[in-house]
Design an enzyme around this catalytic site. Sequence first.
Site, mmCIF file in Angstrom:
data_model
loop_
_atom_site.group_PDB
_atom_site.id
_atom_site.type_symbol
_atom_site.label_atom_id
_atom_site.label_comp_id
_atom_site.label_asym_id
_atom_site.label_seq_id
_atom_site.Cartn_x
_atom_site.Cartn_y
_atom_site.Cartn_z
ATOM 1 N N HIS A 128 0.865 -1.189 0.000
ATOM 2 C CA HIS A 128 0.000 0.000 0.000
ATOM 3 C C HIS A 128 0.897 1.234 0.000
ATOM 4 O O HIS A 128 1.573 1.523 0.984
ATOM 5 C CB HIS A 128 -0.924 0.003 1.213
ATOM 6 C CG HIS A 128 -1.988 1.069 1.166
ATOM 7 N ND1 HIS A 128 -1.719 2.397 0.985
ATOM 8 C CD2 HIS A 128 -3.333 0.988 1.276
ATOM 9 C CE1 HIS A 128 -2.838 3.087 0.987
ATOM 10 N NE2 HIS A 128 -3.839 2.261 1.161
ATOM 11 N N SER A 129 0.877 1.985 -1.094
ATOM 12 C CA SER A 129 1.698 3.189 -1.206
ATOM 13 C C SER A 129 1.125 4.314 -0.350
ATOM 14 O O SER A 129 -0.031 4.283 0.071
ATOM 15 C CB SER A 129 1.770 3.620 -2.667
ATOM 16 O OG SER A 129 2.469 4.841 -2.799
#
Length: 954
Positions: A811-812
């Site tokens: 998850h950026s």
Amino acid sequence: MAPKFKDGDVVATISGKWISWAHTGAAYAAFLGALIVGIGLHYKKIVQNEFYGYPDEWFPSVSATIGDRYPERSVFMVFIAITSGPRFALVGLWYILTRKSNSTLPKFVAGVGIFRTLTCGGWTYVTSTDDHHWHDIFMISYLVATVPWTLGCLALSPRNPTAVKYRKIFAGGFFATLVPLTYFFLQHKVHRVAGAYTTYALFEWLTVLLDVGFDTVTVLDFASLEIVIKDVRGLSRGNTQTVAESVLEKQKDKEVGNVFSGAFSWSAAIDAAADVYNGFVFWSMLTSLALLIWYFPLWYMGLCGYEIAILVTISPFLLGIKPLRFLTVRRVRLCHLLSLVGLLSFLTKTPESRLFTTAFGVGMSALSWSATFYGERSQPQRLEARISAFILGLLASSIAKFAFWTNNPIWPIMHGPNGGWNKVGLALAVLAVLRSTRGTASSGADMPAPGSSKGSRTLAALGLAGLFFALHTLLSDSSTMISWVWEGYPVRGPLAVPHGAYTLLAMGLGLVIGLFYPTFTRSWTFFGAGSIGAAVLTIYSHWTGYYGALVLTVYIMALSPVLISSAARFPPGSTFGLAFLVYNLALLAHVWTVAYAFVPGGPLLRERTDIVMTVMMLLIGCGVFGASSQKVSPSSAKYRAKLGSISPAARKQRSYYLYILLGLELLATSVAYLRFPSYDYTPYHAEDKVITAGIWTIHFSVDNDMWSSEHRMRDVIKELELDVFGLLESDTQRILMGNRDVTQFLAEDLGMYVDYGPGPNKHTWGAALLSKFPIVNSTHHLLPSPVGELAPAIHATLDCYGSLIDVFVFHSGQEEDPEDRRLQSEYLAKLMRESPRPSILLSYLVTKPKEGNYNTYVGEKSGMRDIDSSDWDRWCEYILYKGIRRIGYARVSRSTITDTEIQAGKFLVGAPEGTDDQISEDQVPIGQRWPALFRGQGVRDHRYHVFEEPRYYA
């Protein structure tokens, strides 16, 4: 009818000891006979398990031996049927030997003995093949009943030193064997260690021998009995003291004598149960409030004003108004009934009304319990009962969540379609309030508490705040602290199941210590132990960190009676009101550690759980300091006068809460057994060597209408036939999200291995991996995030059809922090490039296709390919791969479960990368096709969209 023979005339006599010998002989013949026949006829078959066979495994388990194979199953059943006669006779003789006119314990033990015998018949004659569910129910019931049977027999043992010695040896050996038994079973099931099941089997057989041997000791007691029937020594006439009675006689002036002596009262037991259920309702509503509040900033992506609802807990400040305090204490039943409005919130139509209804209930419940504690302060025994109920209510809430996969069945996010028991919970709550609130000791008058009036109300309030925060943030779910110390595969620490039961057992132990040893509990030595436990939990992972968690658990629970009774001595407005206010501040600090990017002043507490834990222990220390100056000795004349002025049933009331505690702990143990994972998972299309992988951002498992969404998620994941999938925004182990774990339900119901990902003490919004394939190894990463929110990643190696394949879940960071996202793209690209194995990335990248950081994630820097580079309509979710053939890609609409669709890809193991050429479905083998269920309008508003049809590739 008159006796046929004169007293002393004996036609035939049988010594009672032969009942014991008959029972022992038949029982051993059943087990050992089956073992001998099984080894002689089917040796290699009965040592075979799901992972290994001979010669890795060389000794069969009890279940494999007495199971479904003929004739060993028949040998076992015949002899176990013969055992039933002597068994019932043994239970009857034991009751005759130990019965006393003023004690109900012999009747209880006899009842347990009969129940245990019947359940033995249940798991014997209903095998796991016949009905796995009922076989397990009978088996766990038998094992649970073994605890009160063993302890009851020890307590009732006649004063025969030899018999008592052997009972202790057999009982101690039996319970001690359970530890290595569990360990080697986990080594087999979780770690798949060759030979571990054989060692487990040896310990399993030892428990059988010890279990039967424990009852064989009755030979020494029954030797004094003759059947038809003449008691040659008078034991059955009540002339001989039991071990328990001799102890009680010596302890009659001590607290233990008051607890365990006297007759059992069902009325008092029901009162205690109603009290505990009221505590359960309080904790159920309190733990749901922040979860409901969280729904609104989650959708507004920032503070929105609904957060003010958290302040309803400071309602005890109203008790600072004397007339209102008098009225509340006098009419506490009405206040408790009004608080149940919070349980009605599941009937409301909109999220806003559900929040307001629950908030009202929480406010009234905090007010009611504060008034209850204050109203009982003049009667220490009654106050202790209320405190015990309050704390046992927390334990009951945690056990309910343990049984319902970390959701409380009466929460307002639950209802019938997702497994809620709201109506049942409300009905029981009304009955419990009516039963348990029939008046307080003071009836509204300001009657002072006995003992010294010294102490500081501010210190008492601060200590109470730290206690409430600790109970809520760490102990409102049995798996919370386990997620703190989890670091991925291979397993090096506790698992939510079954080890969550350890947390629940430690909670019970702590409460017992707090009730029986208040002087030690308020000591600085014990505070030091608790502080060390908090530090170990915060700093260390795996079993080391969890040992610290268990120490801290015992300490927090033990301190609860001391700190609450200390606070109850002062006016409730200035103690409980201030306590809840400071508790709210601690709650916000706890949230700020991860939500720092969205709140004012957030960077001050960014990733500083250590500060929050330190403040928590300092607050508790304030309470300890305040309580140490107002000790009330149970042996003081004033206290003893108070104790002596109440009824015998009230004097014995502590025992009823301890009985409830024992019942709750047995329930927790049963849940751990029933929920233990099978680890026999099979991919959907194993014959085609296909992996169907997906990624989904689940919005913390609360759907668009504020209902818990696990059941709806389960349905679409199962229908889409996902073998491997990543979940994002999945860390729900905080007060803000209800201290939940969505992965537990999904993993158990779908039959999958699970990696929870970085825990709540790692300060991310969460990433999780679920897989039908064994997870050989997994590593958790926190990617560079100098400014914005932390970006979690899981790098896992899966055993897929005998080939090792790496799967990354990532998850950026958020859009507002471009430098963070650039650094994260470089870190992850390097991680993927260095993997020597075929790899799949399931991710949330926050970039447009073929622009910016996309070119770092895809291409030479990472070695990864886009699952479909022509799909321009993406911003967040992406699936990338290398070294494996991609054969399909689909996008499935979310319905109202979350705000993000499901993206999924199909891969073929053992085949090289293919081309980007698309092919029609009729060119694809049936086992490699996407489910037709989602075509057109789909099902339940889930359908293939964007492309309208799934894609296939050559």
